[in-house]
Scaffold this motif. Structure first.
Motif, PDB file in Angstrom:
ATOM      1  N   THR A   1       4.417  -2.881 -19.218  1.00 33.48           N
ATOM      2  CA  THR A   1       3.997  -2.952 -17.817  1.00 33.48           C
ATOM      3  C   THR A   1       2.505  -2.688 -17.691  1.00 33.48           C
ATOM      4  OG1 THR A   1       6.168  -2.163 -17.084  1.00 33.48           O
ATOM      5  CG2 THR A   1       4.361  -2.009 -15.503  1.00 33.48           C
ATOM      6  N   LEU A   2       1.818  -3.523 -16.935  1.00 32.47           N
ATOM      7  CA  LEU A   2       0.395  -3.339 -16.680  1.00 32.47           C
ATOM      8  C   LEU A   2       0.225  -2.253 -15.619  1.00 32.47           C
ATOM      9  CD1 LEU A   2      -2.251  -4.765 -17.682  1.00 32.47           C
ATOM     10  CD2 LEU A   2      -2.237  -5.973 -15.492  1.00 32.47           C
ATOM     11  N   LYS A   3      -0.622  -1.241 -15.922  1.00 38.48           N
ATOM     12  CA  LYS A   3      -0.808  -0.115 -15.001  1.00 38.48           C
ATOM     13  C   LYS A   3      -2.277   0.252 -14.898  1.00 38.48           C
ATOM     14  CE  LYS A   3       3.746   1.994 -15.631  1.00 38.48           C
ATOM     15  NZ  LYS A   3       4.501   3.251 -15.826  1.00 38.48           N
ATOM     16  N   LEU A   4      -2.649   0.781 -13.721  1.00 40.71           N
ATOM     17  CA  LEU A   4      -3.991   1.304 -13.534  1.00 40.71           C
ATOM     18  C   LEU A   4      -4.141   2.624 -14.270  1.00 40.71           C
ATOM     19  CD1 LEU A   4      -4.481   0.738  -9.694  1.00 40.71           C
ATOM     20  CD2 LEU A   4      -5.603  -0.523 -11.531  1.00 40.71           C
ATOM     21  N   GLY A   5      -5.314   2.820 -14.865  1.00 41.38           N
ATOM     22  CA  GLY A   5      -5.625   4.089 -15.507  1.00 41.38           C
ATOM     23  C   GLY A   5      -6.953   4.619 -15.019  1.00 41.38           C
ATOM     24  N   ASP A   6      -7.395   5.714 -15.630  1.00 42.18           N
ATOM     25  CA  ASP A   6      -8.709   6.296 -15.379  1.00 42.18           C
ATOM     26  C   ASP A   6      -8.851   6.700 -13.911  1.00 42.18           C
ATOM     27  OD1 ASP A   6     -11.176   6.989 -16.782  1.00 42.18           O
ATOM     28  OD2 ASP A   6     -12.139   5.533 -15.477  1.00 42.18           O
ATOM     29  N   GLU A   7      -9.852   6.163 -13.216  1.00 40.72           N
ATOM     30  CA  GLU A   7     -10.093   6.497 -11.810  1.00 40.72           C
ATOM     31  C   GLU A   7      -9.981   5.236 -10.960  1.00 40.72           C
ATOM     32  OE1 GLU A   7     -14.163   7.729 -11.071  1.00 40.72           O
ATOM     33  OE2 GLU A   7     -14.880   6.487 -12.716  1.00 40.72           O
ATOM     34  N   LEU A   8     -10.007   5.426  -9.636  1.00 35.23           N
ATOM     35  CA  LEU A   8      -9.840   4.266  -8.755  1.00 35.23           C
ATOM     36  C   LEU A   8     -10.680   4.435  -7.499  1.00 35.23           C
ATOM     37  CD1 LEU A   8      -8.377   1.581  -8.239  1.00 35.23           C
ATOM     38  CD2 LEU A   8      -6.524   2.875  -7.159  1.00 35.23           C
ATOM     39  N   LEU A   9     -11.581   3.468  -7.270  1.00 32.43           N
ATOM     40  CA  LEU A   9     -12.371   3.374  -6.039  1.00 32.43           C
ATOM     41  C   LEU A   9     -13.062   4.694  -5.686  1.00 32.43           C
ATOM     42  CD1 LEU A   9      -9.887   1.148  -4.039  1.00 32.43           C
ATOM     43  CD2 LEU A   9     -12.112   0.438  -4.898  1.00 32.43           C
TER      44      LEU A   9
ATOM     45  N   LEU B   1     -13.676  13.382  -7.393  1.00 28.82           N
ATOM     46  CA  LEU B   1     -13.253  12.128  -8.016  1.00 28.82           C
ATOM     47  C   LEU B   1     -11.751  12.118  -8.266  1.00 28.82           C
ATOM     48  CD1 LEU B   1     -16.035  11.323 -10.655  1.00 28.82           C
ATOM     49  CD2 LEU B   1     -15.880  10.617  -8.278  1.00 28.82           C
ATOM     50  N   THR B   2     -11.217  13.246  -8.734  1.00 27.69           N
ATOM     51  CA  THR B   2      -9.787  13.325  -9.018  1.00 27.69           C
ATOM     52  C   THR B   2      -8.963  13.161  -7.750  1.00 27.69           C
ATOM     53  OG1 THR B   2     -10.167  14.749 -10.933  1.00 27.69           O
ATOM     54  CG2 THR B   2      -7.955  14.783  -9.969  1.00 27.69           C
ATOM     55  N   GLN B   3      -9.316  13.906  -6.710  1.00 29.03           N
ATOM     56  CA  GLN B   3      -8.536  13.863  -5.476  1.00 29.03           C
ATOM     57  C   GLN B   3      -8.665  12.516  -4.773  1.00 29.03           C
ATOM     58  OE1 GLN B   3      -6.342  16.283  -4.901  1.00 29.03           O
ATOM     59  NE2 GLN B   3      -7.159  17.113  -6.822  1.00 29.03           N
ATOM     60  N   LEU B   4      -9.840  11.894  -4.845  1.00 26.52           N
ATOM     61  CA  LEU B   4     -10.001  10.582  -4.226  1.00 26.52           C
ATOM     62  C   LEU B   4      -9.224   9.525  -5.001  1.00 26.52           C
ATOM     63  CD1 LEU B   4     -11.252   8.965  -1.956  1.00 26.52           C
ATOM     64  CD2 LEU B   4     -13.316   8.679  -3.352  1.00 26.52           C
ATOM     65  N   SER B   5      -9.245   9.608  -6.324  1.00 21.21           N
ATOM     66  CA  SER B   5      -8.457   8.665  -7.125  1.00 21.21           C
ATOM     67  C   SER B   5      -6.977   8.778  -6.802  1.00 21.21           C
ATOM     68  CB  SER B   5      -8.679   8.921  -8.623  1.00 21.21           C
ATOM     69  OG  SER B   5      -9.968   8.519  -9.032  1.00 21.21           O
ATOM     70  N   LEU B   6      -6.475  10.002  -6.716  1.00 19.65           N
ATOM     71  CA  LEU B   6      -5.065  10.208  -6.393  1.00 19.65           C
ATOM     72  C   LEU B   6      -4.729   9.604  -5.033  1.00 19.65           C
ATOM     73  CD1 LEU B   6      -4.697  13.882  -7.672  1.00 19.65           C
ATOM     74  CD2 LEU B   6      -3.465  11.895  -8.569  1.00 19.65           C
ATOM     75  N   TRP B   7      -5.631   9.756  -4.077  1.00 18.31           N
ATOM     76  CA  TRP B   7      -5.416   9.187  -2.749  1.00 18.31           C
ATOM     77  C   TRP B   7      -5.321   7.670  -2.832  1.00 18.31           C
ATOM     78  CZ3 TRP B   7      -8.175   6.009   0.680  1.00 18.31           C
ATOM     79  CH2 TRP B   7      -7.738   6.033   2.020  1.00 18.31           C
ATOM     80  N   TRP B   8      -6.237   7.054  -3.563  1.00 18.89           N
ATOM     81  CA  TRP B   8      -6.220   5.603  -3.708  1.00 18.89           C
ATOM     82  C   TRP B   8      -5.005   5.121  -4.498  1.00 18.89           C
ATOM     83  CZ3 TRP B   8      -8.501   2.334  -0.770  1.00 18.89           C
ATOM     84  CH2 TRP B   8      -9.776   2.554  -0.248  1.00 18.89           C
ATOM     85  N   PHE B   9      -4.641   5.825  -5.563  1.00 14.56           N
ATOM     86  CA  PHE B   9      -3.453   5.429  -6.328  1.00 14.56           C
ATOM     87  C   PHE B   9      -2.239   5.348  -5.406  1.00 14.56           C
ATOM     88  CE2 PHE B   9      -5.422   7.228 -10.414  1.00 14.56           C
ATOM     89  CZ  PHE B   9      -5.659   5.960 -10.947  1.00 14.56           C
ATOM     90  N   GLU B  10      -2.137   6.304  -4.499  1.00 14.32           N
ATOM     91  CA  GLU B  10      -1.007   6.311  -3.565  1.00 14.32           C
ATOM     92  C   GLU B  10      -1.116   5.154  -2.568  1.00 14.32           C
ATOM     93  OE1 GLU B  10       1.101   9.286  -0.265  1.00 14.32           O
ATOM     94  OE2 GLU B  10      -0.396  10.073  -1.672  1.00 14.32           O
ATOM     95  N   GLN B  11      -2.317   4.895  -2.055  1.00 17.33           N
ATOM     96  CA  GLN B  11      -2.512   3.830  -1.071  1.00 17.33           C
ATOM     97  C   GLN B  11      -2.178   2.455  -1.643  1.00 17.33           C
ATOM     98  OE1 GLN B  11      -3.574   4.571   2.201  1.00 17.33           O
ATOM     99  NE2 GLN B  11      -3.298   6.663   1.461  1.00 17.33           N
TER     100      GLN B  11
ATOM    101  N   ALA C   1      -7.626  17.575 -12.647  1.00 15.65           N
ATOM    102  CA  ALA C   1      -6.892  16.990 -13.772  1.00 15.65           C
ATOM    103  C   ALA C   1      -5.667  16.236 -13.287  1.00 15.65           C
ATOM    104  CB  ALA C   1      -6.483  18.073 -14.760  1.00 15.65           C
ATOM    105  N   ILE C   2      -5.293  15.234 -14.055  1.00 21.46           N
ATOM    106  CA  ILE C   2      -4.088  14.454 -13.797  1.00 21.46           C
ATOM    107  C   ILE C   2      -3.274  14.401 -15.084  1.00 21.46           C
ATOM    108  CG2 ILE C   2      -3.161  12.177 -13.199  1.00 21.46           C
ATOM    109  CD1 ILE C   2      -5.741  11.621 -11.663  1.00 21.46           C
ATOM    110  N   ARG C   3      -1.980  14.722 -14.981  1.00 19.48           N
ATOM    111  CA  ARG C   3      -1.074  14.467 -16.102  1.00 19.48           C
ATOM    112  C   ARG C   3      -0.682  12.999 -16.008  1.00 19.48           C
ATOM    113  NH1 ARG C   3       1.898  17.083 -19.659  1.00 19.48           N
ATOM    114  NH2 ARG C   3       1.198  19.075 -18.807  1.00 19.48           N
ATOM    115  N   CYS C   4      -0.921  12.280 -17.072  1.00 21.50           N
ATOM    116  CA  CYS C   4      -0.710  10.843 -16.980  1.00 21.50           C
ATOM    117  C   CYS C   4      -0.014  10.279 -18.216  1.00 21.50           C
ATOM    118  CB  CYS C   4      -2.029  10.124 -16.726  1.00 21.50           C
ATOM    119  SG  CYS C   4      -3.314  10.469 -17.915  1.00 21.50           S
ATOM    120  N   GLU C   5       0.462   9.079 -18.036  1.00 23.43           N
ATOM    121  CA  GLU C   5       1.157   8.345 -19.083  1.00 23.43           C
ATOM    122  C   GLU C   5       0.145   7.791 -20.085  1.00 23.43           C
ATOM    123  OE1 GLU C   5       4.082   4.389 -19.172  1.00 23.43           O
ATOM    124  OE2 GLU C   5       3.369   5.241 -17.272  1.00 23.43           O
TER     125      GLU C   5
END
Length: 286
Positions: free
Chosen positions: A207-215, A52-62, A85-89
């Motif tokens: 600023t509106l930003k995505l959090g948590d996980e993605l797709l 889930l973490t690695q897929l979210s990171l991939w989507w965040f970049e896309q 894990a992700i270090r996040c804002e």
């Protein structure tokens, strides 16, 4: 927990993720826990947290050009959390679940069958299970805390009442654009995204930003495109497979504690998570 000269403090343990404070940042750590119907099952799914973490990171970049996200670093994390894990804002999360649907399934199918609409979106007659909708729709819901009950559908007008017209419009725009772009990318890999849920918040500067996980297979309904046909149930590449398994149980009423998952169901669930990761990213899961 201590890391270097700083103390890492557990702030919140959710159904799947644990949130830690590390200085001014947050550490979002994804476990192998799995939940269905808001109940955490006692059996973990191996590698789920990392997938889930690695897929979210991939989507965040896309999709970074659609809307910014909360990611600071995927590598500057404690060694014991590496890969999951992700270090996040820190964000001030919007208390609305932002959902986009492009196909008729799940609770949306039940709502359509009952009243021909989903979250106030009126749909045409004649649709059947797995039908593609005339156009993707925004179907938000409430965002209940763990143990606080089930999320309840919201109409767009109710969302405006909760967050204001300007923010509601932006939530709808971002959610549908994420779904549109994500669906195009997935379609090229032979995957249909039937629906998805995103979570958003605002940073210190508004600023509106995505959090948590993605797709991910936890937040989205993925189908294999070559097995999709309106009126039938396509092969799931997400945790709906586990929901269907639990539906065969006669001794569980969808309340805690959840049932143990048999080894063969654990393996089949993990295989689906690995398959969707590999098909979307083109990388082999190691």
């Amino acid at each position: 927990m201590t890391r270097g000269n700083t103390h890492v403090e557990l702030l919140h343990s959710g159904k799947v993720r644990d949130v830690y404070a590390d200085g001014g940042d947050l550490l979002l750590v994804t476990s192998d826990r799995i939940s269905i119907y808001d109940v955490i099952l006692p059996t973990p799914i191996p590698d789920k947290g990392k997938i889930l973490t690695q897929l979210s990171l991939w989507w965040f970049e896309q999709l970074a050009d659609v809307v910014p996200n909360h990611v600071i670093s995927a590598t500057d994390v404690p060694a014991e959390f590496a890969g999951r894990a992700i270090r996040c804002e820190r964000l001030e999360m919007v208390m609305v679940e932002c959902i986009a649907r492009g196909y008729l399934a799940g609770s949306g199918l039940k709502d359509y069958q009952r009243e021909k609409k989903i979250s106030g979106n009126l749909l045409p007659d004649g649709l059947v299970e797995s039908s593609r909708l005339p156009e993707p729709i925004f179907t938000p819901s409430t965002k209940e805390p763990v143990g606080g009950g089930h999320d309840e559908p919201l109409t767009y007008e109710q969302t405006v009442e909760r967050v204001g017209k300007e923010l509601a419009e932006e939530l709808r725009r971002v959610t549908l654009e994420i779904y549109r772009r994500g669906s195009e990318i997935a379609a090229a890999k032979g995957i249909i995204i039937a629906d998805t849920k995103i979570e958003v918040g605002t940073s210190n500067d508004g600023t509106l930003k995505l959090g948590d996980e993605l797709l991910t297979p936890d937040s989205s309904r993925f189908w294999s495109a070559d097995e999709w046909k309106p009126g039938s149930v396509p092969r799931y590449l997400d945790k709906q497979f586990l929901r269907d398994w639990s539906g065969q149980l006669t001794d569980w009423d969808r309340t805690a504690p959840g049932p143990e998952i048999p080894e063969e169901v654990v393996e089949a669930t993990r295989n689906r998570y690995v398959e969707v990761y590999e098909r979307l990213t083109g990388d082999t899961w190691k």
